[in-house]
Design a protein around this motif. Structure first.
Motif, mmCIF file in Angstrom:
data_model
loop_
_atom_site.group_PDB
_atom_site.id
_atom_site.type_symbol
_atom_site.label_atom_id
_atom_site.label_comp_id
_atom_site.label_asym_id
_atom_site.label_seq_id
_atom_site.Cartn_x
_atom_site.Cartn_y
_atom_site.Cartn_z
ATOM 1 N N ILE A 234 0.870 -1.173 0.000
ATOM 2 C CA ILE A 234 0.000 0.000 0.000
ATOM 3 C C ILE A 234 0.907 1.223 0.000
ATOM 4 O O ILE A 234 1.828 1.331 0.817
ATOM 5 C CB ILE A 234 -0.920 0.019 1.233
ATOM 6 C CG1 ILE A 234 -1.753 -1.260 1.308
ATOM 7 C CG2 ILE A 234 -1.796 1.263 1.238
ATOM 8 C CD1 ILE A 234 -2.695 -1.480 0.147
ATOM 9 N N ILE A 235 0.639 2.142 -0.928
ATOM 10 C CA ILE A 235 1.526 3.288 -1.114
ATOM 11 C C ILE A 235 0.709 4.571 -1.161
ATOM 12 O O ILE A 235 -0.342 4.636 -1.798
ATOM 13 C CB ILE A 235 2.357 3.126 -2.406
ATOM 14 C CG1 ILE A 235 3.202 1.851 -2.301
ATOM 15 C CG2 ILE A 235 3.234 4.357 -2.652
ATOM 16 C CD1 ILE A 235 3.969 1.478 -3.518
ATOM 17 N N GLY A 236 1.219 5.572 -0.480
ATOM 18 C CA GLY A 236 0.628 6.903 -0.522
ATOM 19 C C GLY A 236 1.666 7.898 -0.989
ATOM 20 O O GLY A 236 2.838 7.807 -0.613
ATOM 21 N N MET B 246 4.950 10.045 -9.774
ATOM 22 C CA MET B 246 5.334 9.001 -8.822
ATOM 23 C C MET B 246 4.200 7.992 -8.624
ATOM 24 O O MET B 246 4.446 6.784 -8.537
ATOM 25 C CB MET B 246 5.741 9.615 -7.487
ATOM 26 C CG MET B 246 6.381 8.627 -6.538
ATOM 27 S SD MET B 246 7.888 7.819 -7.171
ATOM 28 C CE MET B 246 9.045 9.178 -7.106
ATOM 29 N N GLU B 247 2.961 8.469 -8.605
ATOM 30 C CA GLU B 247 1.825 7.546 -8.480
ATOM 31 C C GLU B 247 1.775 6.582 -9.665
ATOM 32 O O GLU B 247 1.586 5.376 -9.475
ATOM 33 C CB GLU B 247 0.504 8.320 -8.383
ATOM 34 C CG GLU B 247 0.290 8.970 -7.046
ATOM 35 C CD GLU B 247 -1.035 9.692 -6.957
ATOM 36 O OE1 GLU B 247 -1.605 9.707 -5.855
ATOM 37 O OE2 GLU B 247 -1.498 10.257 -7.974
ATOM 38 N N GLU B 248 1.966 7.113 -10.863
ATOM 39 C CA GLU B 248 1.961 6.260 -12.054
ATOM 40 C C GLU B 248 3.064 5.206 -11.982
ATOM 41 O O GLU B 248 2.855 4.052 -12.343
ATOM 42 C CB GLU B 248 2.128 7.119 -13.309
ATOM 43 C CG GLU B 248 0.939 8.004 -13.615
ATOM 44 C CD GLU B 248 1.216 9.064 -14.671
ATOM 45 O OE1 GLU B 248 2.318 9.039 -15.291
ATOM 46 O OE2 GLU B 248 0.351 9.929 -14.872
ATOM 47 N N ARG B 249 4.203 5.619 -11.486
ATOM 48 C CA ARG B 249 5.365 4.717 -11.421
ATOM 49 C C ARG B 249 5.125 3.572 -10.436
ATOM 50 O O ARG B 249 5.425 2.417 -10.741
ATOM 51 C CB ARG B 249 6.604 5.514 -11.017
ATOM 52 C CG ARG B 249 7.864 4.710 -11.006
ATOM 53 C CD ARG B 249 8.178 4.233 -12.388
ATOM 54 N NE ARG B 249 9.603 3.994 -12.460
ATOM 55 C CZ ARG B 249 10.213 3.614 -13.532
ATOM 56 N NH1 ARG B 249 9.536 3.452 -14.640
ATOM 57 N NH2 ARG B 249 11.483 3.403 -13.528
ATOM 58 N N VAL B 250 4.585 3.875 -9.254
ATOM 59 C CA VAL B 250 4.380 2.808 -8.277
ATOM 60 C C VAL B 250 3.275 1.852 -8.733
ATOM 61 O O VAL B 250 3.333 0.652 -8.453
ATOM 62 C CB VAL B 250 4.134 3.331 -6.846
ATOM 63 C CG1 VAL B 250 5.348 4.087 -6.343
ATOM 64 C CG2 VAL B 250 2.899 4.163 -6.734
ATOM 65 N N LEU C 184 -2.222 2.097 -4.609
ATOM 66 C CA LEU C 184 -2.363 3.412 -3.997
ATOM 67 C C LEU C 184 -3.443 3.383 -2.932
ATOM 68 O O LEU C 184 -4.487 2.743 -3.101
ATOM 69 C CB LEU C 184 -2.696 4.469 -5.041
ATOM 70 C CG LEU C 184 -1.616 4.766 -6.076
ATOM 71 C CD1 LEU C 184 -2.134 5.777 -7.094
ATOM 72 C CD2 LEU C 184 -0.345 5.257 -5.425
ATOM 73 N N CYS C 185 -3.210 4.099 -1.849
ATOM 74 C CA CYS C 185 -4.193 4.165 -0.768
ATOM 75 C C CYS C 185 -5.344 5.089 -1.142
ATOM 76 O O CYS C 185 -6.344 5.158 -0.440
ATOM 77 C CB CYS C 185 -3.547 4.624 0.530
ATOM 78 S SG CYS C 185 -3.005 6.342 0.532
#
Length: 153
Positions: free
Chosen positions: A86-88, A107-111, A118-119
Motif C-alpha cells: 500500500i503506497i501513498g 510518482m503515483e503512475e510509477r508505483v 495506492l491508498c
C-alpha cells in the motif's frame, strides 16, 4: 501494528511539514514508522519490500517535474516489485505553473506500474501547508493506515 516506511524530498520545507504531520499521526497511532530524506539518507529500493506500507513525498519542480533528488530513486524502481504494498504519495506544489503537482502524479503512475496499490489519490498542497492542509495530511494518514490494516489482516 503495521510497519511503515516514509521517504520524502523537500527543498523549501513545505513537503517536510507535510511529512511531519503524517509521521505524527502514524506515530501516535502506535505504528512503527521509519522516515528517510532523499537528501540525506541512503535509500535502497529493495528495502521497500520489508514494509507493509510506503509513503513517498516529493515536491514538484518547475513545470511538473520530479526534483533531482528523487530522479535516481524513480529510475531504481525498475529493480523492485511492489505487489501487495500500500503506497501513498504526497507533496507540495505551486499553482503558478500550468501543471500542478506533476511530480506526485508521476510518482503515483510509477508505483502502479511496479505493482503497488495506492491508498487513494495523492495529496497536493499549494506551497506552504496551512492549518487546513495539515488536517488534510492527517486525514490522508488515517486513510493510508486503514488501507494498510485492511490489506494486511
Amino acid at each position: 501494528m503495521a510497519k511503515i516506511l516514509m521517504m520524502y524530498a523537500s527543498m523549501s520545507g513545505n513537503t517536510e511539514m507535510m511529512a511531519d504531520a503524517i509521521f505524527d499521526y502514524i506515530n501516535e497511532a502506535k505504528h512503527e514508522i521509519v522516515i528517510k530524506s532523499f537528501d540525506f539518507d541512503p535509500i535502497d529500493v529493495q528495502e521497500m519490500t520489508d514494509y507493509d506500507g510506503i509513503l513517498i513525498g516529493t515536491y514538484t519542480y518547475d513545470e511538473g517535474n520530479l526534483p533531482y533528488e528523487v530522479e535516481d530513486f524513480y529510475e531504481e524502481l525498475d529493480d523492485v516489485k511492489l505487489s501487495g504494498k500500500i503506497i501513498g504519495v504526497f507533496g507540495s506544489c505551486d499553482s503558478f505553473y500550468d501543471t500542478f503537482g506533476g511530480a506526485v502524479d508521476t510518482m503515483e503512475e510509477r508505483v502502479i506500474e511496479r505493482g503497488g496499490r495506492l491508498c487513494g489519490e495523492g495529496i497536493k498542497v499549494d506551497l506552504e501547508p496551512d492549518k487546513k492542509d495539515i488536517e488534510r495530511c492527517q486525514k490522508f494518514a488515517e486513510v493510508f493506515l486503514k488501507k494498510v490494516n485492511e490489506y494486511h489482516k
